[in-house]
Design a protein around this motif. Sequence first.
Motif, PDB file in Angstrom:
ATOM      1  N   UNK A  91       7.761   4.224  -1.764  1.00  0.00           N
ATOM      2  CA  UNK A  91       6.660   2.458  -2.174  1.00  0.00           C
ATOM      3  C   UNK A  91       7.281   1.981  -2.809  1.00  0.00           C
ATOM      4  N   UNK A 102      -0.056  10.028  -3.013  1.00  0.00           N
ATOM      5  CA  UNK A 102      -0.442   9.835  -1.344  1.00  0.00           C
ATOM      6  C   UNK A 102       0.161  11.014  -0.056  1.00  0.00           C
TER       7      UNK A 102
ATOM      8  N   UNK B 376      -7.838   6.124  -2.323  1.00  0.00           N
ATOM      9  CA  UNK B 376      -7.134   6.887  -1.511  1.00  0.00           C
ATOM     10  C   UNK B 376      -6.708   5.573  -0.528  1.00  0.00           C
ATOM     11  N   UNK B 379      -4.735   3.158  -1.403  1.00  0.00           N
ATOM     12  CA  UNK B 379      -2.730   3.649  -2.011  1.00  0.00           C
ATOM     13  C   UNK B 379      -2.371   3.626   0.048  1.00  0.00           C
ATOM     14  N   UNK B 380      -2.790   4.499   0.635  1.00  0.00           N
ATOM     15  CA  UNK B 380      -2.381   4.572   1.812  1.00  0.00           C
ATOM     16  C   UNK B 380      -1.764   2.942   2.583  1.00  0.00           C
ATOM     17  N   UNK B 382      -1.341   0.011   0.428  1.00  0.00           N
ATOM     18  CA  UNK B 382      -0.387  -0.396   0.037  1.00  0.00           C
ATOM     19  C   UNK B 382       0.984   0.181   0.803  1.00  0.00           C
ATOM     20  N   UNK B 383       0.506   1.394   0.808  1.00  0.00           N
ATOM     21  CA  UNK B 383       2.177   1.964   1.415  1.00  0.00           C
ATOM     22  C   UNK B 383       2.246   1.859   2.755  1.00  0.00           C
ATOM     23  N   UNK B 386       4.297  -1.761   3.350  1.00  0.00           N
ATOM     24  CA  UNK B 386       5.676  -1.496   3.123  1.00  0.00           C
ATOM     25  C   UNK B 386       6.514  -0.456   4.440  1.00  0.00           C
ATOM     26  N   UNK B 387       6.518   0.600   4.634  1.00  0.00           N
ATOM     27  CA  UNK B 387       6.573   1.216   5.751  1.00  0.00           C
ATOM     28  C   UNK B 387       5.909   2.948   6.173  1.00  0.00           C
ATOM     29  N   UNK B 391       4.979   6.582   5.965  1.00  0.00           N
ATOM     30  CA  UNK B 391       3.632   6.912   5.456  1.00  0.00           C
ATOM     31  C   UNK B 391       2.961   8.192   6.553  1.00  0.00           C
TER      32      UNK B 391
END
Lengths: 234, 515, 351
Positions: A91, A102, B376, B379-380, B382-383, B386-387, B391
């Motif tokens: 990421x 994460x 958290x 974070x999830x 933002x991740x 992208x993808x 996740x």
Amino acid sequence: MEYILDVQNIHTFIGQYHILQGVDVRVPKGSITALLGRNGAGKTTTLKSIIGLTPPREGKVIYEGKEVQDMRSFDIASKGIGFVPEHRAIFRDLTVEENLKIAERVKGDYLRKKEFIFDLFPDLKRLMALSGTALSGGQQQMLAIARALVADNHLLLIDEPSEGLAPVIIEHMMKAIRLLSKDSTIVLVEQNFLVASQLAEYYVIIEEGRSVQAGSMKDLANDKAAIHRYLGAA
Amino acid sequence: MSSYFRKNYVLLITLSVIAALFVAAAQGMEKKDFVITLLRGLSVGSLTFLVASGFSLIFGLLDVLNLAHGTLFMIGAYIGWTVFVRPDTFVDLLTPLALILSGFALGDVYPLLATRIRLGLSVKRILPWALVLVSILIFGFILPRYPISIWDVENYGQSPVTYSFMADQGTRLLAPVAAFTEISAPLALIGLLLASIIGAFGLSLFNSVTQQQFKLNWKNYAGFAILLLVALLTFIFNESLTASLTGLSSNWLFVIAVLVATLSGAGLGALIESTLIRPLYIRPIYQLMLTLGMSAIGIEIVRAIWGRPEFVMPKPVFFNGSGGVCPATNFADWWANNCSTILLLDGRVRVYNEIFIPIVGLVVLISIWMLLQRTRLGMVIRAGVQDREMVEALGINVRRVFTMVFALGVGLAALGGILAAPSMGLSNAMGESLFLNALIALAIGGLTNYPGAALGSVLVGLIQQFIIKYGQIGIAIPFTDIIFKPTPPLVPASTVLLMVIILLILPNGLLGKKE
Amino acid sequence: MTQQINSRLSAFFSTHRAALFTLLVLILLPFIVGLMDGESPMMVFANESGNSKFAQGLAIEIFILALYALSFDLIFGITGMLSFGHSMFFGVGAYLTGIAIKTFGLSLPATLGLVFIAAIVQAILFGLVLPRVKGITFALVTLGLGSVFHIVVMSSELGPYTGADVGLQGVIVPAFISPANERLRFYFIALTILILVYLIYKRFVDSPTGRVCVAIRENEGRARMLGYNTFYFKLAALTLSSLTAALAGFMHTLYQPIVSPNIAGMGFTVTALLIILIGGVGTLSGALVGAVVYRLLDFGLRRYIGESASFISGAVYVLFVLFIPFGIVGTWKMKSLQIKQGWQRIQKLFG
Ligand SMILES: Nc1ncnc2c1ncn2[C@@H]1O[C@H](COP(=O)(O)OP(=O)(O)O)[C@@H](O)[C@H]1O
Ligand SMILES: [Mg+2]
């Protein structure tokens, strides 16, 4: 033999394309099993079908005795499967530490596994604050594997870990994978036959979306004809 | 460092040109005009940001272009207005709304129920339709007969316009308490509850995706129980609740209105995502049409309930003082008298519009930033931008995060709506213009970039306000005697032009990342 | 020889049965409506007011909408470029026609020539941004260009030319196609133009150029890797689309007594999008079917429901998306394949 993963005759479609047309993979518990085959044979798709990212339309995926092929990806993964995808999928907007955090499935996973991960990949320790993109290819690959180790996974699906890496780093990677196989079962997709043959005990060859041959790696190493025919290697 | 300059020189040059333009614009006007224009720009920018940030979060994570976002902004404003001006209507609505929603709160239970029921294939096909139909029929029977004291758009004396005006004059008019006459109360309540459960069950049957079997625990019933409790309590204590709300100072009532509007927006967002958008993730174009349709429906619903004429929502007394030492010249005076305006560098600044709104905007900006960077969930998100697949492959239920983000985005828009209501006024068109602003702001700043949304929104607000101001005072063209006065159409045109220019120079916007 | 021609003809008729039938209905429509209302064909020929004339009017509006929707389907449905400024293509045609005739007194052919030139110029203008922006950014840039045009049209400074927010009116249409006195002629001209354009579009999509356009929609990167300069193909699609939309705008101005500035706004682009989504994206014939459904629905709802018509139409669109996601034509094509396969299976069972 006890199989932790038993993929039975799966058929997977991407859009209208019939990509997997009958793949069987049996993975004995505690082993390293290599998926071999040419580029575009369907190895990546097999891994993705196991973890439900491209769910199979027919066939069964049995993991630890339970059918999982109809479940959603996150449910399958939560049963204890770690996925290290092709091209790593780090990421970008997360720091290295966040890339690990994460992956927590239970609060505290990361703190518990931290030491173990740093022992395995000492390089990562000093990179923690960097953003995911600042890493080199080898470091990204280590991070991707480390990410799959944060949660308690019994099965790791690793897709082409040696791709595009320098020989020295490949050595390091192989050591790490061997170490990991002590505690967990590993399914490894590997183009580099040398790497695969040194690591894996079992193999499955996939050709044009079908599994065509399987067995123990020792036998395959002597079966020059099959190697030549399916893998194009000498 | 120098490599940073080399990589980003286009951005840096663009930003310097904008800054230079800004300085030039500041030179051309008196100090007091400049201060006011700046603050107004920030105010419009803040409202734009509330719409833009939610839209961009949704687009980034879900890939859904929510074209109904402006309409939801407007709905937030109208809901907040209702709480603020007609607390009695609000209280009356709580009971039926809680009942209608209660069935949907049992969402986790239905799949299990469905597997228990063994029916023939043809029955199974018809069942969902039949259940939904039954539910609609019951609703159709009860809701028109359910007594709610409300305004009357047809009758000017009792229209929202009048209620709004009277509230501004300090008398809060209330309609007579509505009573159960056409239908008995227990029948109505139980009917609504049943219809809701039947309808939600029916809808859940349409979704045939097999889910993991899991044990139900108390959590799966908690939402239902809470809603039921809310419905009962608000029913029993209807009058005392109304009395206590009307007795509140308008400041507290405003706080409640803001909370209710924001939370309703979030709830509405969650509902829309989980029922309408979710089936369409595999067919992105159709989401576009769906959100377009929702936008049209939303505007019509607002027209049907609150009518077409525009009206202004009164400001809470905290921002509405006058007389005495107003406009205040120092903080103490303002605090003591709650002046609606203060003098800043000789300019009369409206406290609510030009100071309070930008402050709220800033607070939201920082809170969401913290949410994205420090939690958290952030974070999830933002991740996931992208993808998503990766996740999910980590064992995270991205769909649940989708629902939360949609709720968050719509909640922000609704918050923007209720904040805008006392300054912009309420109209059927208020969503549209702000939505266009937000789209432009995002295109300028970077579509899925959070700081970019803020930068773009502020730029859009500032440019519009400066051009409006120059429309009043005129621009002296150098070396001539001509004074050029930009006309009103130039206001939207200027931001659009800025957008086109910036996109041609930097196709991903100022802060957007290259693909 | 004649036998060959005969068999070809019969093959042609049997494959295009539905289309030919529709064409026949459309040709006879004014007279059928007239007869149903007790008007003789002579009265219809004389353009006497009545239901037939009214139906012709509605049909002309549908033809114009269909042309416009076709042009949108070409760039969005076929080539995959989502433009939110499409109404500008139509608006330029409409306004230029009005201004050329009313203010400058140009003749009809000269006006049409001017409109076509303008259409090409603006396609190139849109094309200029093409290499730089893609996907959703292209949508936003075109939205921007479109709104600037809308604002210019609405501005009071240009009021004497465009009619600002009131709309452009007082365009004197040559008597021989006057929509008031020679509506039947207008009807057939519009129908002919629509059919011709539709056939050209069909040809275009089946041509090598059109196939590359489809390839661009599916995967632009791959089309480029195959060695096509995708820019030129996109530009070609844009130009054809722009010409068609401008032609539709031209006819719109001739037909309508007032050209409302709404046709230059974002809402009218959305109309095009809705029409092809109703009919079926990327099917071409879907644009025609969609235009009929859209206009009749809109007309019926406004007439019988009034004020809250757009609530119903909004609901109809939502239902469409949820339950008929591929549009009428798209869904029908899929289902007809299923039906055919079902038949074959049954035949196999017995055969
Ligand atoms: N998204 C996709 N759309 C169409 N075809 C795909 C897609 N992904 C993979 N394929 C096709 O599926 C086949 C198998 O791909 P993959 O599983 O990635 O092969 P491998 O990992 O063995 O190299 C390839 O022929 C590839 O072209
Ligand atoms: Mg692969």
